[in-house]
Design a protein around this motif. Structure first.
Motif, mmCIF file in Angstrom:
data_model
loop_
_atom_site.group_PDB
_atom_site.id
_atom_site.type_symbol
_atom_site.label_atom_id
_atom_site.label_comp_id
_atom_site.label_asym_id
_atom_site.label_seq_id
_atom_site.Cartn_x
_atom_site.Cartn_y
_atom_site.Cartn_z
ATOM 1 N N SER A 20 3.892 -4.343 1.952
ATOM 2 C CA SER A 20 2.880 -3.720 1.103
ATOM 3 C C SER A 20 3.483 -2.467 0.490
ATOM 4 N N ARG A 21 2.839 -1.958 -0.548
ATOM 5 C CA ARG A 21 3.290 -0.661 -1.049
ATOM 6 C C ARG A 21 3.111 0.420 0.012
ATOM 7 N N ASN A 22 2.171 0.201 0.925
ATOM 8 C CA ASN A 22 1.925 1.209 1.957
ATOM 9 C C ASN A 22 3.133 1.403 2.868
ATOM 10 N N ASP A 23 3.690 0.297 3.387
ATOM 11 C CA ASP A 23 4.868 0.460 4.241
ATOM 12 C C ASP A 23 6.122 0.723 3.403
ATOM 13 N N CYS A 35 11.732 2.950 11.827
ATOM 14 C CA CYS A 35 11.498 2.295 10.545
ATOM 15 C C CYS A 35 10.082 1.713 10.429
ATOM 16 N N PRO A 36 9.328 2.109 9.379
ATOM 17 C CA PRO A 36 7.974 1.590 9.202
ATOM 18 C C PRO A 36 7.912 0.270 8.435
ATOM 19 N N LEU A 37 9.002 -0.144 7.792
ATOM 20 C CA LEU A 37 8.957 -1.334 6.950
ATOM 21 C C LEU A 37 8.617 -2.573 7.776
ATOM 22 N N GLY A 38 7.716 -3.379 7.236
ATOM 23 C CA GLY A 38 7.238 -4.550 7.962
ATOM 24 C C GLY A 38 5.863 -4.339 8.563
ATOM 25 N N SER A 39 5.328 -3.121 8.388
ATOM 26 C CA SER A 39 3.988 -2.829 8.909
ATOM 27 C C SER A 39 2.900 -3.342 7.980
ATOM 28 N N GLY A 40 3.278 -3.742 6.755
ATOM 29 C CA GLY A 40 2.295 -4.244 5.802
ATOM 30 C C GLY A 40 1.371 -3.149 5.328
ATOM 31 N N LEU A 73 -1.500 -2.330 6.763
ATOM 32 C CA LEU A 73 -1.891 -1.614 7.976
ATOM 33 C C LEU A 73 -1.820 -2.488 9.224
ATOM 34 N N ALA A 74 -1.818 -3.816 9.052
ATOM 35 C CA ALA A 74 -1.984 -4.720 10.190
ATOM 36 C C ALA A 74 -0.828 -5.697 10.337
ATOM 37 N N GLY A 75 0.363 -5.271 9.874
ATOM 38 C CA GLY A 75 1.496 -6.166 10.001
ATOM 39 C C GLY A 75 1.385 -7.337 9.041
ATOM 40 N N THR A 76 2.001 -8.446 9.385
ATOM 41 C CA THR A 76 2.023 -9.613 8.500
ATOM 42 C C THR A 76 2.140 -10.893 9.322
ATOM 43 N N THR A 77 1.753 -11.997 8.721
ATOM 44 C CA THR A 77 1.880 -13.298 9.404
ATOM 45 C C THR A 77 3.280 -13.891 9.256
ATOM 46 N N TYR A 78 4.093 -13.319 8.386
ATOM 47 C CA TYR A 78 5.467 -13.811 8.236
ATOM 48 C C TYR A 78 6.296 -13.412 9.462
ATOM 49 N N SER A 119 1.497 -0.465 13.550
ATOM 50 C CA SER A 119 1.529 -0.622 12.098
ATOM 51 C C SER A 119 0.553 0.309 11.389
ATOM 52 N N MET A 120 -0.563 0.648 12.014
ATOM 53 C CA MET A 120 -1.513 1.558 11.389
ATOM 54 C C MET A 120 -0.923 2.962 11.282
ATOM 55 N N ASP A 121 -0.332 3.415 12.372
ATOM 56 C CA ASP A 121 0.301 4.732 12.347
ATOM 57 C C ASP A 121 1.487 4.748 11.388
#
Length: 459
Positions: free
Chosen positions: A108-111, A193-198, A200-205, A225-227
């Motif tokens: 996501s743009r967030n992570d 590293c925060p990448l992969g957190s989506g 806020l709730a991670g991802t199904t991949y 992932s929220m933090d």
């Protein structure tokens, strides 16, 4: 308007809303971090069989081309893009087609922005640490050159006791040494590293977040992932450390300004770090020291802005957090400009050694040692304090130093004084007999300097 969203919208975004919402004006400086993060993400996606190797290679080639073109100026980052992420992705799709649309899979743009900012701050922490190290080396050199340079030590801006210039500089060394240590703490704590957190709730991949972290030089992946997407503690910590660095630079600048004054004349600032007056030809102004002192408030403002922005934000990401950049960037730029200028000014500054020693003598900085002399000859300290106070009054009336009084004048106030009082209150004796750890005596100073040299790797 180049946007990464819009499918569920039926109306075009108002231009004023778009402009207010856009961050490309300031997050453009994150272009390299955004591309490096995207490269690591794509490599991980291919490793996990989410992308084919051919897709990976095409995307990597496209991203490399964008990076090269931005850096050589042939691809300008313009305001038609909402943010740096949309700039990179839109240009990638233009260059390689549909394969570029797969870049954003599993993120996501967030992570993504959390990663970009973390990569950027991590580099800035390292840069500031290197600049602090340069300053520490200059201070250490001054200390080694001035172990015997007598000067007055002050409390309340009043002359108090004799010290050495090495000892005075050592106090600032300790301040910047702590600053350097704080940066190391921040780096260690933020290096996940925060990448992969989506969003806020991670991802199904089936992402391999540890692999992405490894590619980007992190110690590991974040655990919540929220933090991960809502954490800006590392920005606040870095701004706090920068504020403390500026506070120390400001204190140092204040003393240099005072020392450079006509009344003190302890130092002469090099012409290269001074300016003159447009009307008064005799003036030589300490502008660099004054500007460093003045810019301190600017860095404090960035810290307070960031604390205020974050104080009311519920989990997880909120648009308020876009405000983590502009003032933070300005604070980083400010400190990383002040440090080398201050280091250059300090390294070229001339210390007026004879003026400093004369000031120590004229300021009765050896009065405590005169009292200690009496105590060592059996006089209670409270009585000794009063006797030396009367001696100081005599000196004020005669406009002289304690060293200039005759033995008869000493003995007229207390018969305990003998000829050895002059040796006991000499500036050299006053300093050299202070040998406790951290004191200005040469032995104690050499011990501290040895520790500092070892820490800086310049033994």
């Amino acid at each position: 308007m180049a946007q990464l969203w819009g499918g569920r919208f039926t109306k075009k975004t108002d231009q004023m809303v778009y402009d207010f919402n856009a961050s490309i004006g300031f997050d453009r400086r994150l272009y390299r971090q955004d591309i490096e993060g995207s490269m690591a993400h794509v490599k991980m996606l291919a490793k996990q069989k989410i992308l084919t190797e051919e897709e990976r290679d095409r995307i990597l080639q496209g991203l490399s081309g964008i990076l090269a073109d931005v850096e050589d100026g042939s691809l300008p980052i313009t305001k038609e893009y909402e943010d740096i992420h949309s700039f990179v992705e839109a240009n990638l799709i233009d260059r390689i087609g549909d394969a570029g649309k797969k870049l954003h899979t599993g993120r996501s743009r967030n992570d993504q922005v959390a990663l970009d900012m973390k990569l950027y701050v991590r580099e800035e922490v390292q840069k500031t640490e290197e600049l602090l190290t340069d300053l520490l080396k200059v201070i250490l050199h001054i200390m080694e050159e001035n172990l015997d340079t007598i000067m007055p030590g002050f409390t309340h801006l009043q002359k108090a006791q004799p010290i050495t210039l090495a000892h005075h500089m050592g106090a600032y060394y300790e301040m910047f040494r702590r600053d350097r240590s704080r940066l190391a703490d921040i780096y260690e704590r933020m290096n996940v590293c925060p990448l992969g957190s989506g969003a806020l709730a991670g991802t199904t991949y089936p992402l391999d977040r540890d692999y992405t972290a490894e590619l980007l030089g992190f110690s590991g992946a974040t655990l919540n992932s929220m933090d991960s997407v809502s954490d800006r503690d590392y920005v606040i910590e870095y701004l706090s450390a920068l504020s403390t660095i500026m506070m120390h630079l400001s204190r140092f600048s204040e003393e240099i300004i005072i020392w450079n004054s006509n009344e003190y004349q302890f130092v002469e600032i090099d012409d290269a770090y001074s300016t003159g007056s447009s009307i008064m030809p005799q003036k030589k102004n300490p502008d660099i020291a004054e500007l460093v002192r003045g810019k301190t408030g600017r860095v404090y403002g960035a810290l307070m802005s960031m604390l205020t922005t974050m104080k009311g934000i519920p989990l997880a990401y909120n648009k308020d957090m876009q405000e983590d950049k502009e003032m933070a960037f300005d604070a980083m730029d400010t400190v990383n400009a002040c440090l080398p200028l201050f280091t250059g000014m300090l390294g070229t500054m001339k210390f007026q050694i004879s003026v400093m020693e004369r000031s120590a003598k004229r300021g009765f900085t050896n009065a405590t040692d005169a009292a200690d002399y009496l105590v060592n000859h059996g006089v209670p300290f409270r009585d000794a304090h009063g006797i030396v106070g009367r001696l100081v009054l005599t000196c004020i009336e005669k406009e002289c130093a304690l060293d200039d009084l005759t033995l008869d004048e000493y003995q007229a106030i207390s018969p305990v004084f003998e000829e050895d009082i002059y040796e006991a209150i000499s500036m050299k004796t006053c300093v050299e007999k202070r040998l406790t750890k951290g004191a200005p005596g040469k032995g104690a100073m050499l011990e501290a300097i040895a520790i500092y040299k070892k820490e800086l790797g310049c033994e």
